[in-house]
Design a protein around this motif. Structure first.
Motif, PDB file in Angstrom:
ATOM      1  N   VAL A 106      33.785  86.083  43.698  1.00 39.01           N
ATOM      2  CA  VAL A 106      32.450  85.572  43.970  1.00 39.01           C
ATOM      3  C   VAL A 106      32.383  84.185  43.354  1.00 39.01           C
ATOM      4  CG1 VAL A 106      29.979  85.894  43.593  1.00 39.01           C
ATOM      5  CG2 VAL A 106      31.445  87.879  43.965  1.00 39.01           C
ATOM      6  N   LYS A 107      31.937  83.205  44.151  1.00 34.16           N
ATOM      7  CA  LYS A 107      31.832  81.822  43.666  1.00 34.16           C
ATOM      8  C   LYS A 107      30.370  81.443  43.488  1.00 34.16           C
ATOM      9  CE  LYS A 107      33.165  77.089  44.657  1.00 34.16           C
ATOM     10  NZ  LYS A 107      33.872  76.198  45.581  1.00 34.16           N
ATOM     11  N   THR A 163      19.873  83.816  40.535  1.00 31.89           N
ATOM     12  CA  THR A 163      20.358  85.177  40.297  1.00 31.89           C
ATOM     13  C   THR A 163      20.418  85.900  41.634  1.00 31.89           C
ATOM     14  OG1 THR A 163      19.341  85.201  38.112  1.00 31.89           O
ATOM     15  CG2 THR A 163      19.893  87.328  39.053  1.00 31.89           C
ATOM     16  N   THR A 164      21.477  86.662  41.837  1.00 35.81           N
ATOM     17  CA  THR A 164      21.624  87.425  43.067  1.00 35.81           C
ATOM     18  C   THR A 164      22.369  88.731  42.797  1.00 35.81           C
ATOM     19  OG1 THR A 164      22.266  87.300  45.401  1.00 35.81           O
ATOM     20  CG2 THR A 164      23.790  86.314  43.801  1.00 35.81           C
ATOM     21  N   THR A 165      22.215  89.656  43.715  1.00 33.28           N
ATOM     22  CA  THR A 165      22.909  90.931  43.644  1.00 33.28           C
ATOM     23  C   THR A 165      24.099  90.893  44.590  1.00 33.28           C
ATOM     24  OG1 THR A 165      20.843  92.079  43.170  1.00 33.28           O
ATOM     25  CG2 THR A 165      22.653  93.424  43.987  1.00 33.28           C
ATOM     26  N   VAL A 166      25.205  91.498  44.154  1.00 25.12           N
ATOM     27  CA  VAL A 166      26.415  91.578  44.968  1.00 25.12           C
ATOM     28  C   VAL A 166      26.776  93.057  45.118  1.00 25.12           C
ATOM     29  CG1 VAL A 166      28.856  90.947  45.156  1.00 25.12           C
ATOM     30  CG2 VAL A 166      27.233  89.345  44.105  1.00 25.12           C
ATOM     31  N   GLU A 211      28.678  83.101  46.847  1.00 22.01           N
ATOM     32  CA  GLU A 211      29.345  83.561  48.059  1.00 22.01           C
ATOM     33  C   GLU A 211      30.513  84.473  47.695  1.00 22.01           C
ATOM     34  OE1 GLU A 211      31.382  80.627  50.470  1.00 22.01           O
ATOM     35  OE2 GLU A 211      32.156  79.604  48.705  1.00 22.01           O
ATOM     36  N   PHE A 212      30.739  85.470  48.551  1.00 21.40           N
ATOM     37  CA  PHE A 212      31.884  86.352  48.388  1.00 21.40           C
ATOM     38  C   PHE A 212      33.100  85.664  48.987  1.00 21.40           C
ATOM     39  CE2 PHE A 212      34.765  89.606  50.063  1.00 21.40           C
ATOM     40  CZ  PHE A 212      35.079  90.268  48.884  1.00 21.40           C
ATOM     41  N   VAL A 213      34.218  85.723  48.260  1.00 27.43           N
ATOM     42  CA  VAL A 213      35.478  85.157  48.730  1.00 27.43           C
ATOM     43  C   VAL A 213      36.446  86.320  48.918  1.00 27.43           C
ATOM     44  CG1 VAL A 213      37.350  83.549  48.220  1.00 27.43           C
ATOM     45  CG2 VAL A 213      35.025  83.041  47.408  1.00 27.43           C
ATOM     46  N   PRO A 214      36.829  86.631  50.171  1.00 28.72           N
ATOM     47  CA  PRO A 214      37.712  87.785  50.400  1.00 28.72           C
ATOM     48  C   PRO A 214      39.089  87.599  49.791  1.00 28.72           C
ATOM     49  CG  PRO A 214      36.982  86.792  52.493  1.00 28.72           C
ATOM     50  CD  PRO A 214      36.476  85.938  51.386  1.00 28.72           C
ATOM     51  N   GLY A 215      39.691  88.714  49.392  1.00 34.89           N
ATOM     52  CA  GLY A 215      41.071  88.689  48.914  1.00 34.89           C
ATOM     53  C   GLY A 215      42.013  88.600  50.103  1.00 34.89           C
ATOM     54  N   GLY A 237      32.290  92.007  50.587  1.00 33.00           N
ATOM     55  CA  GLY A 237      31.175  91.815  49.677  1.00 33.00           C
ATOM     56  C   GLY A 237      29.946  91.304  50.392  1.00 33.00           C
ATOM     57  N   GLU A 238      28.795  91.803  49.974  1.00 31.51           N
ATOM     58  CA  GLU A 238      27.510  91.338  50.484  1.00 31.51           C
ATOM     59  C   GLU A 238      26.751  90.708  49.331  1.00 31.51           C
ATOM     60  OE1 GLU A 238      25.401  94.561  52.345  1.00 31.51           O
ATOM     61  OE2 GLU A 238      27.107  95.071  53.623  1.00 31.51           O
ATOM     62  N   VAL A 239      26.371  89.450  49.511  1.00 30.62           N
ATOM     63  CA  VAL A 239      25.617  88.723  48.493  1.00 30.62           C
ATOM     64  C   VAL A 239      24.177  88.611  48.982  1.00 30.62           C
ATOM     65  CG1 VAL A 239      25.428  86.563  47.213  1.00 30.62           C
ATOM     66  CG2 VAL A 239      27.684  87.451  47.828  1.00 30.62           C
ATOM     67  N   ALA A 240      23.233  89.096  48.186  1.00 33.76           N
ATOM     68  CA  ALA A 240      21.822  89.107  48.588  1.00 33.76           C
ATOM     69  C   ALA A 240      21.291  87.697  48.852  1.00 33.76           C
ATOM     70  CB  ALA A 240      20.974  89.811  47.530  1.00 33.76           C
ATOM     71  N   ASP A 241      21.639  86.733  48.011  1.00 31.36           N
ATOM     72  CA  ASP A 241      21.171  85.353  48.193  1.00 31.36           C
ATOM     73  C   ASP A 241      22.380  84.434  48.351  1.00 31.36           C
ATOM     74  OD1 ASP A 241      20.057  82.832  48.167  1.00 31.36           O
ATOM     75  OD2 ASP A 241      18.729  83.227  46.467  1.00 31.36           O
ATOM     76  N   PRO A 242      22.761  84.133  49.598  1.00 29.25           N
ATOM     77  CA  PRO A 242      23.948  83.314  49.835  1.00 29.25           C
ATOM     78  C   PRO A 242      23.795  81.860  49.407  1.00 29.25           C
ATOM     79  CG  PRO A 242      22.848  83.823  51.910  1.00 29.25           C
ATOM     80  CD  PRO A 242      22.143  84.604  50.838  1.00 29.25           C
ATOM     81  N   ASP A 243      22.591  81.435  49.017  1.00 26.82           N
ATOM     82  CA  ASP A 243      22.421  80.089  48.475  1.00 26.82           C
ATOM     83  C   ASP A 243      22.893  80.019  47.023  1.00 26.82           C
ATOM     84  OD1 ASP A 243      21.338  79.082  50.835  1.00 26.82           O
ATOM     85  OD2 ASP A 243      19.283  79.570  50.229  1.00 26.82           O
ATOM     86  N   VAL A 244      22.918  81.168  46.337  1.00 24.95           N
ATOM     87  CA  VAL A 244      23.291  81.233  44.925  1.00 24.95           C
ATOM     88  C   VAL A 244      24.788  81.471  44.744  1.00 24.95           C
ATOM     89  CG1 VAL A 244      22.976  82.522  42.760  1.00 24.95           C
ATOM     90  CG2 VAL A 244      21.004  81.968  44.202  1.00 24.95           C
TER      91      VAL A 244
END
Length: 124
Positions: A94-95, A101-104, A78-82, A69-76
């Motif tokens: 995603v946490k 607001t961000t795009t994933v 984070e992607f947590v891998p399976g 996963g790619e999160v546009a704004d990592p301050d908002v």
């Protein structure tokens, strides 16, 4: 001359200390229930999360560790891998980290599967 009961004084002191310490205990943080959605249902959606809340992504028949996963704004958020650990499967997710607001974009390494793009809105 008056004699004091040492055992009684010690017991009283211990009781007062114990009573004082219970007043210092921190309340447990509330448990925030995750939002659970299937990967196929996320395309174009907006997912509402609270700070600390997790979006649990059900990958269906695909391996839980096949998604990145790619999160546009990592301050908002984070992607947590399976992952698989000791026979237990943990879905990717995603946490929510902070208000915003961000795009994933989810990608799957198994190939032939289109990227899944969605929005995450995090509130307090």
């Amino acid at each position: 001359m008056r004699r004091t009961n040492a055992r009684g004084a010690v017991s009283l002191a211990l009781a007062l200390v114990a009573l004082g310490l219970t007043g210092c205990a921190q309340p447990a943080a509330p448990v925030i229930e995750p939002v659970v959605m299937e990967a196929d249902d996320l395309q174009g959606q907006t997912v509402q999360l609270a700070v600390g809340q997790v979006l649990d992504i059900d990958t269906g028949s695909l391996a839980v560790d096949s998604y990145t996963g790619e999160v546009a704004d990592p301050d908002v958020a984070e992607f947590v891998p399976g992952r698989e650990d000791g026979g237990a499967l943990y879905n990717p997710g995603v946490k929510g980290l902070a208000e915003g607001t961000t795009t994933v974009v989810l990608k799957n390494s198994d190939g032939g599967i289109q990227n899944v793009t969605f929005t995450v809105e995090v509130d307090r």
